[in-house]
Structures are given as structure tokens and as C-alpha cells.
Design a protein around this motif. Sequence first.
Motif, PDB file in Angstrom:
ATOM      1  N   MET A 149       0.840  -1.198   0.000  1.00 51.50           N
ATOM      2  CA  MET A 149       0.000   0.000   0.000  1.00 51.50           C
ATOM      3  C   MET A 149       0.869   1.240   0.000  1.00 51.50           C
ATOM      4  SD  MET A 149      -2.916   1.418  -0.001  1.00 51.50           S
ATOM      5  CE  MET A 149      -3.244   3.158   0.022  1.00 51.50           C
ATOM      6  N   CYS A 150       0.402   2.268  -0.686  1.00 54.02           N
ATOM      7  CA  CYS A 150       1.102   3.550  -0.768  1.00 54.02           C
ATOM      8  C   CYS A 150       2.527   3.357  -1.274  1.00 54.02           C
ATOM      9  CB  CYS A 150       1.105   4.282   0.564  1.00 54.02           C
ATOM     10  SG  CYS A 150       1.662   6.001   0.432  1.00 54.02           S
ATOM     11  N   GLY A 151       2.654   2.844  -2.497  1.00 51.42           N
ATOM     12  CA  GLY A 151       3.961   2.670  -3.106  1.00 51.42           C
ATOM     13  C   GLY A 151       4.248   3.702  -4.172  1.00 51.42           C
ATOM     14  N   ARG A 152       3.291   4.603  -4.434  1.00 49.03           N
ATOM     15  CA  ARG A 152       3.482   5.693  -5.381  1.00 49.03           C
ATOM     16  C   ARG A 152       2.810   6.948  -4.835  1.00 49.03           C
ATOM     17  NH1 ARG A 152       4.525   3.640 -10.548  1.00 49.03           N
ATOM     18  NH2 ARG A 152       5.829   1.800 -10.227  1.00 49.03           N
ATOM     19  N   ALA A 153       3.416   8.108  -5.100  1.00 45.46           N
ATOM     20  CA  ALA A 153       2.860   9.366  -4.610  1.00 45.46           C
ATOM     21  C   ALA A 153       3.237  10.501  -5.546  1.00 45.46           C
ATOM     22  CB  ALA A 153       3.368   9.659  -3.192  1.00 45.46           C
ATOM     23  N   ARG A 154       2.570  11.597  -5.371  1.00 45.71           N
ATOM     24  CA  ARG A 154       2.907  12.823  -6.109  1.00 45.71           C
ATOM     25  C   ARG A 154       3.430  13.840  -5.114  1.00 45.71           C
ATOM     26  NH1 ARG A 154      -1.417  17.441  -7.973  1.00 45.71           N
ATOM     27  NH2 ARG A 154       0.127  18.986  -8.680  1.00 45.71           N
ATOM     28  N   CYS A 155       4.613  14.359  -5.365  1.00 45.65           N
ATOM     29  CA  CYS A 155       5.168  15.415  -4.522  1.00 45.65           C
ATOM     30  C   CYS A 155       5.857  16.436  -5.418  1.00 45.65           C
ATOM     31  CB  CYS A 155       6.161  14.852  -3.497  1.00 45.65           C
ATOM     32  SG  CYS A 155       6.757  16.103  -2.322  1.00 45.65           S
ATOM     33  N   THR A 156       5.131  17.515  -5.697  1.00 42.94           N
ATOM     34  CA  THR A 156       5.698  18.632  -6.475  1.00 42.94           C
ATOM     35  C   THR A 156       5.672  19.913  -5.632  1.00 42.94           C
ATOM     36  OG1 THR A 156       3.507  19.043  -7.468  1.00 42.94           O
ATOM     37  CG2 THR A 156       5.008  17.615  -8.684  1.00 42.94           C
ATOM     38  N   LEU A 157       5.655  19.733  -4.304  1.00 38.98           N
ATOM     39  CA  LEU A 157       5.595  20.863  -3.376  1.00 38.98           C
ATOM     40  C   LEU A 157       6.943  21.577  -3.281  1.00 38.98           C
ATOM     41  CD1 LEU A 157       3.645  19.077  -0.488  1.00 38.98           C
ATOM     42  CD2 LEU A 157       2.698  20.795  -2.059  1.00 38.98           C
ATOM     43  N   ARG A 158       6.861  22.854  -2.984  1.00 39.41           N
ATOM     44  CA  ARG A 158       8.073  23.614  -2.674  1.00 39.41           C
ATOM     45  C   ARG A 158       8.407  23.452  -1.195  1.00 39.41           C
ATOM     46  NH1 ARG A 158       6.381  29.461  -4.729  1.00 39.41           N
ATOM     47  NH2 ARG A 158       4.798  28.928  -3.159  1.00 39.41           N
TER      48      ARG A 158
END
Length: 362
Positions: free
Chosen positions: A1-10
Amino acid sequence: MCGRARCTLRADDISRACHCNGAPVRSVNMDRYRPYYNVSPGSNLPVVYRGDVSGGEGYSLHCMTWGLVPSFTKKTEKPDFYRMFNARSESVREKASFRRLLPKNRCLVAVEGFYEWKKDGSKKQPYYIHFKDDRPLVFAALYDSWQNSEGEILDTFTILTTSSSSALQWLHDRMPVILGDKGAIDTWLNGSSSSKFDIMLKPYENPDLVWYPVTPAMGKISFDGPECIKEIHLKTEDKGTISKFFSRKEIKSEQESNLQGSTCEKSADVNTPKRVKEEDVIADKLDIPSLVNNDSRSSVCTITKEDGTKYKTKRDYEETLNDSKLGLDKDEKPPQSPARKKVNLKIDGDKQPTLFSYFSKK
């Protein structure tokens, strides 16, 4: 579970999402951070943990590798980032890899959303899960440091998971531990009593967590960019159309059955003799059962004689002639067929008298 994510935060977005609230924030290895729409274990992500900054209390924004490598791992081993990229919150107090990290190595991971795959036979359909207002999700996590044989230090982390919320059970049985407010974040980072963690390490049940299907190309780690979070429309079966299809089949089957029955009736009508047999006429006159076994489908009706008495006559559907069509008077004998004229009407002593001999005597 939760093996991919989006992180484009500054970096400053991450600090605000973790409620650092203007406290000093120290950056560590942030030059390694690269925003990605398709982050996977082995990638570098910023984590936030509590620490001393310039002689005072503050936070550290530290870029670490996703996928825990415990500090007691042999220095000659090759790191396996997929082995412990998640940690079950129900067993963190039992496993040595996680239990020793609970007192002082708790941290936060901020992302914009994560992906989960729905299994459909041999196919898997990915979904993007995020907050309705697009604010960052903050996950509970643990971190550790490991040194290899060359003396290089590798900082890694793992994301805690829990059972899935009631709204997401259809998709997967696990989900990341989401710390939904400042109180939960402060307790996880600053709390000293592990008994309070049980309250936070629960499924996130608030309705502001939403999802939608995205492209199956997400399965490739190399696939990245805004296309990763673009909603797609799935082809779904029209249940109404399927119902209509089976209804039409049932109606067609029923029509074929009726047609077959109708054909059988017509066939019976064709095979039914047009002329009533003499035995049946005589039986009707004498009010006795028919001498010949007719088709079981023959109909029986009651006719009233001239003297008011009633007798029964058998008919083979509408094709059978009734008594009125035969033109028989009350005292008139029925005509004999040529075959019957050849019959010897003599009654021998050892033979049973026939109905024809009965009329001959009269």
C-alpha cells in the motif's frame, strides 16, 4: 500500500503543511530533492522532524530516500528500498526495525496525493487519491540512518499504514496514516507517550478525501509529468443494456416455445380424421364410452336430445363433425363402412357378441 505518490511541493509549502508555524527550519540535503508526479521507493523526498536549530527548538527539513534501511543492516549489503517502504502501524511496537525508532525518530512526509491500484482480474486500474481542496496530505513516518562499508551515510524513511477507511475499502484494504490536523501532527512529532499514538494511527474517515481513475501508464516508474494525475473515463458495462439483452432472449425463447406448440396443434389437426368413426357415433347414441381411444386432447361437450335428456359426444378440436352435420335421425341406423360390411355378424357360442351383432338382432 502507498507505493506511489505525487510530490511537487516547494520547501515552504512543506513547512506550512507540517505546521512549523514560523519556527526555525533547518534544511538538510534539500539539493537532492526533485519534484515528481510519480514518486516511488528509492526516490528522494523531504521529511520533517523535530530537532535543535542554532541552540533552540525547531524543525529539520531533510531530504531522505524512501524505503527504510535499518541502521543494523550489514555494511556490505546492497540497500533494498522496496523491502520496508511501508510499516504496519499495528506492529510497529513489535518489530525491532520499527520499535526502536518510535521514541525519537518520528517524522512527517507531505505529498499532494498518492496512487493505489484496483485489481480487476489480470488488469490493475490506478486511482489518484487526494484532498478535495488540493491541500497537502501529511503522513506519519519513521526514519533511520545507515552507513555502508565506504563510510557513506544514507538516511531513509518508511510511511506508516493502517486499515483502509470505509470509503476506500473497495479499492484496497490498507491506506497511509494521514494526520489530518495540527493536533495530530504535534502529537506525532512531540508526544512522549506512545499510548497516544493509537488514537492517530487510525483510518482517515473524513469525506474530504476524494479519488478518480488515472492512466495505467502510472505502472512505469519512468512515466512522469502532469499526465499522471489527469482523470480518465473508464469503460463501464451498461447494466440496463445487459438486462434488455437477456429480456429479449427470454421473450424470443417464449415466442419460439409458443410457435412450437402452435405447430404441434396444427400437426394434430392435420392428422385428425375428418370423418367421425361409426363406433363413436353409436357410443354417443347409446350414452356409453367410446370404443376407440381418441387423442387425449379431444374436447367433450354435452348435447341435449329432443326428449330433454343429455348425452356426451367427443370432438377432435373444431375440425371434428358434430351430430347435426352427420344428419342422423333418432331412429336411423348409422351407415356402415365398406370394411364393416365384410364382417361376419354371426355370433358363435364361444365368441363374445359385438356391438354390431346387437343392432342386427334389433
